[in-house]
Design a protein around this motif. Sequence first.
Motif, short mmCIF file in Angstrom:
data_model
loop_
_atom_site.label_atom_id
_atom_site.label_comp_id
_atom_site.label_asym_id
_atom_site.label_seq_id
_atom_site.Cartn_x
_atom_site.Cartn_y
_atom_site.Cartn_z
N ALA A 139 0.07 -0.96 -1.41
CA ALA A 139 1.47 -0.69 -1.75
C ALA A 139 1.58 0.56 -2.62
N LEU A 140 0.65 0.72 -3.57
CA LEU A 140 0.66 1.89 -4.45
C LEU A 140 0.45 3.17 -3.65
N GLN A 170 0.99 3.66 -0.49
CA GLN A 170 2.15 3.90 0.37
C GLN A 170 3.32 4.47 -0.42
N ASP A 171 3.51 3.99 -1.64
CA ASP A 171 4.59 4.52 -2.48
C ASP A 171 4.41 6.02 -2.71
N TYR A 172 3.19 6.44 -3.00
CA TYR A 172 2.93 7.86 -3.24
C TYR A 172 3.09 8.67 -1.96
N HIS A 209 5.07 7.87 0.57
CA HIS A 209 6.51 7.93 0.85
C HIS A 209 7.18 8.99 -0.02
N ALA A 210 6.77 9.06 -1.29
CA ALA A 210 7.36 10.04 -2.20
C ALA A 210 7.06 11.47 -1.75
N LYS A 221 -1.98 -4.77 -3.36
CA LYS A 221 -1.39 -3.98 -4.44
C LYS A 221 -1.79 -2.51 -4.33
#
Length: 229
Positions: free
Chosen positions: A16-17, A19-21, A23-24, A13
């Motif tokens: 994933a968090l 990586q999301d930031y 990617h953004a 988790k």
Amino acid sequence: MTDLILVVEDEPKLAALVQDYLHASGFRTEWLADGRQALERLRTGPMPAAVLLDVMLPGLDGLEVCRAVRVFSDVPILINSARVEELDRLLGLELGADDYVCKPFSPRELVARVKALLRRAQGRLAPVSLVQVGGGFGVDEAGQRVVWRDHALALTPVEFRLLRQLLQQPGRVFERGQLLDLIHEDFRDVSDRAVDSHIKNIRRKLAALPEDAARITSVYGVGYRLDLA
């Protein structure tokens, strides 16, 4: 092509968090959850722009991964861990990490620190422009490198700033507080022991040169002095 960040984290988790930031912010990411796999990936695959490295990992812990990577690469490494003791942070720096954040951390701050690491690392690809500083040493400011004759020292950004300062005035004793200011750019909470850890790493790298080109001497109760051969 956007920069690739290798995320080594065994909490899915959190990985994933992060990586999301990333990617953004325009980064590509690759995720591994095992320390041994991460080390093998770094040894054999294309080198990422930076590594986000957890400490508590299965297979091989992050500090051992950091130690092993520094044998063959100066890729920027940012360690993150729930182990907040000063000793753990200092050990990470001593093994060659460029930055250290403690869990829980702000993903936005983590991304900001990654960007700062990459800005400092980008100069390494610029054309070499050496400024000779004596004793056969040259400083490449754009590439953040120190070169002795035809040997380039594999320095982290903090080690580069410390050695550059010492080389600018050989024979002068620099107080720990003066050298500590060079580390504050990367670490908000540092102590004199952090300076000692980085100096220890620089000494090891100077000792690996073919000749006794330079030596860093401890001046008891004051700081450090660099003497050229």
